[in-house]
Write an enzyme that holds these catalytic residues in place. Structure first.
Site, mmCIF file in Angstrom:
data_model
loop_
_atom_site.group_PDB
_atom_site.id
_atom_site.type_symbol
_atom_site.label_atom_id
_atom_site.label_comp_id
_atom_site.label_asym_id
_atom_site.label_seq_id
_atom_site.Cartn_x
_atom_site.Cartn_y
_atom_site.Cartn_z
ATOM 1 C CG ASP A 188 35.042 56.377 19.407
ATOM 2 O OD1 ASP A 188 34.315 56.704 20.360
ATOM 3 O OD2 ASP A 188 35.308 57.141 18.449
ATOM 4 C CG HIS A 189 30.807 55.972 18.680
ATOM 5 N ND1 HIS A 189 29.685 56.531 19.236
ATOM 6 C CD2 HIS A 189 31.709 56.972 18.549
ATOM 7 C CE1 HIS A 189 29.908 57.834 19.427
ATOM 8 N NE2 HIS A 189 31.126 58.118 19.033
ATOM 9 C CG ASP A 203 26.630 55.071 20.815
ATOM 10 O OD1 ASP A 203 25.561 55.287 21.422
ATOM 11 O OD2 ASP A 203 27.067 55.816 19.928
ATOM 12 C CG HIS A 220 30.423 62.174 16.191
ATOM 13 N ND1 HIS A 220 29.318 61.467 16.589
ATOM 14 C CD2 HIS A 220 31.375 61.944 17.127
ATOM 15 C CE1 HIS A 220 29.595 60.830 17.720
ATOM 16 N NE2 HIS A 220 30.828 61.099 18.069
ATOM 17 C CG HIS A 252 31.419 60.824 22.183
ATOM 18 N ND1 HIS A 252 31.850 59.800 21.366
ATOM 19 C CD2 HIS A 252 31.366 60.315 23.437
ATOM 20 C CE1 HIS A 252 32.045 58.718 22.109
ATOM 21 N NE2 HIS A 252 31.762 59.000 23.370
ATOM 22 N N GLY A 253 32.433 64.364 20.099
ATOM 23 C CA GLY A 253 32.246 65.460 19.144
ATOM 24 C C GLY A 253 32.903 66.752 19.579
ATOM 25 C CB SER A 272 36.877 68.303 16.374
ATOM 26 O OG SER A 272 37.732 67.171 16.401
HETATM 27 P P1 13P Z 1 34.946 64.907 16.493
HETATM 28 O O1 13P Z 1 34.330 64.522 15.186
HETATM 29 O O2 13P Z 1 34.407 66.220 16.972
HETATM 30 O O3 13P Z 1 36.420 64.893 16.444
HETATM 31 O O4 13P Z 1 34.482 63.823 17.576
HETATM 32 C C1 13P Z 1 35.144 62.587 17.678
HETATM 33 C C2 13P Z 1 34.431 61.621 18.548
HETATM 34 O O5 13P Z 1 33.521 61.932 19.303
HETATM 35 C C3 13P Z 1 34.886 60.227 18.498
HETATM 36 O O6 13P Z 1 34.065 59.393 19.244
HETATM 37 O O1 G3H Z 2 32.774 59.206 16.463
HETATM 38 C C1 G3H Z 2 33.270 58.869 15.411
HETATM 39 C C2 G3H Z 2 34.734 58.906 15.260
HETATM 40 O O2 G3H Z 2 35.146 60.153 14.760
HETATM 41 C C3 G3H Z 2 35.209 57.764 14.420
HETATM 42 O O3 G3H Z 2 34.847 57.938 13.106
HETATM 43 O O4 G3H Z 2 33.711 55.838 12.423
HETATM 44 O O5 G3H Z 2 34.773 57.363 10.726
HETATM 45 O O6 G3H Z 2 36.193 55.991 12.276
HETATM 46 P P1 G3H Z 2 34.876 56.687 12.077
HETATM 47 ZN ZN ZN Z 3 32.025 59.941 19.307
#
Ligand code: 13P
Ligand code: G3H
Ligand code: ZN
Length: 333
Positions: free
Chosen positions: A94-95, A116, A190, A234-235, A237
């Site tokens: 991720d990222h 990313d 996020h 993404h983001g 939640s």
């Molecule tokens: P949330 O912070 O909304 O859960 O997003 C997570 C995310 O995009 C991880 O890449």
């Molecule tokens: O997009 C970010 C994810 O929620 C991961 O977060 O970098 O704190 O592990 P983190």
């Molecule tokens: Zn993300």
């Protein structure tokens, strides 16, 4: 070189094609520890849902890269033990923020990576994404790119400083980079504070904040330019208010935490959005459950007695997302 195929993992190619055709989205859940992973796998196995295990750079630093890889391998075996004969599990970075990090993941069993480059000038984003794609595709690893900037608490910028994806750029980006999926910015961000109270209205009945709508017109324009191309959100939640309430009532402090309404995510899941990223909701579920044990049983100090309920709550959350938001249940029988 450890191939993800040896670990029993799959890449995202077929999974995304099926999700777009079927009008549902694959859950991409972040994990950093054993309890999260157990909850994700139990939920996915019981729901027979394809699942993407997401590992951030921070998670790798926290848990150790080698250990995480073995945990993902163990997750496949655990899924089978739970009766899921043909587990469809992706291990995804991720990222990813550099070619070197993506390469390290590809070389160590990841079946999918995100590069990313969204904060870079356009041409640099294209060049970096293409470099990762060229390497990844040699090993049949799929690559997610990103166009448009999400804001979030991590960046210490407010949600109105994001830049939506420019639909005019997506054909050029997808063609020149060869990426397999594209994360776009349509107003999600996020963390647990996706909108400021000033950006929201207040429901007169409940007193709860109501966020502004996502920019579905941007998603529609992207889909028109790239018909059938896998899109990622993404983001995503929803920041369930029952968790926020429990946390705040039991000594926590999350004022005005707010997420994306599930209704909007349901709508997105039916479109070419075939991967929906959820991390913060799992953090909230875990925190609320742990706070509750600490409040109700102040003498408890066996970690299994508070991490166990936290794991159960995360499993409930993941199942809810799979069944009621993403619609991916029963898609990996
Ligand atoms: P949330 O912070 O909304 O859960 O997003 C997570 C995310 O995009 C991880 O890449
Ligand atoms: O997009 C970010 C994810 O929620 C991961 O977060 O970098 O704190 O592990 P983190
Ligand atoms: Zn993300």
């Amino acid at each position: 070189m450890v191939s993800y195929k040896e670990l029993g993992l799959v890449n995202t190619r077929e999974m995304f094609a099926k999700a777009i055709k079927g009008g549902y989205a694959i859950p991409a859940f972040n994990f950093n520890n054993m309890e999260q992973l157990q909850a994700i796998i139990k939920a996915a196995a019981e729901e027979k849902s394809p699942v993407i295990l997401q590992v951030s750079k921070g998670a790798r630093n926290y848990a150790n890269a080698t250990l995480l890889r073995y945990m993902a391998q163990g997750a496949v075996a655990y899924a089978k033990e739970l009766g899921w004969e043909n587990p469809q599990i992706v291990l995804h970075l991720d990222h990813g923020d550099s070619f070197e990090l993506c390469k390290s993941c590809i070389d160590n069993g990841f079946s999918s990576v995100m590069i990313d480059g969204s904060h870079l000038p356009y041409e640099e984003n294209v060049a970096l994404t293409k470099q990762v794609v060229d390497y990844a595709h040699q090993y049949d690893v799929t690559v997610e790119g990103e166009l448009g900037v999400l804001a979030g608490v991590e960046d210490e910028v407010s949600a109105d400083h994001h830049t939506y994806t420019d639909p005019e750029e997506v054909i050029d980006f997808a063609t020149r980079t060869g990426c397999d999926s594209l994360a776009i910015s349509i107003g999600t961000s996020h963390g647990a504070y996706k909108f400021t109270p000033e950006q929201c209205t207040r429901d007169p009945k409940t007193g709860l904040l109501v966020p502004p709508p996502l920019a579905f017109e941007v998603l529609d324009a992207v889909m028109e330019k790239l018909p059938g191309f896998p899109i990622v959100l993404h983001g995503s939640s929803s920041v369930p208010q029952e968790y926020v309430k429990t946390i705040n009532e039991l000594g926590g402090k999350l004022p005005d935490a707010i997420g994306i309404p599930e209704e909007e995510l349901r709508k997105a899941a039916k479109s070419a959005v075939c991967k929906i990223n959820i991390d913060s909701d799992s953090r909230l579920a875990m925190t609320a459950a742990i706070r509750k044990v600490f409040h109700d049983k102040p003498g408890e100090f066996d970690p299994r007695k508070y991490l166990g309920p936290a794991r159960d709550e995360m499993e409930r959350l993941y199942k809810h997302k799979i069944e009621n938001v993403l619609g991916s249940n029963g898609k990996a029988e």
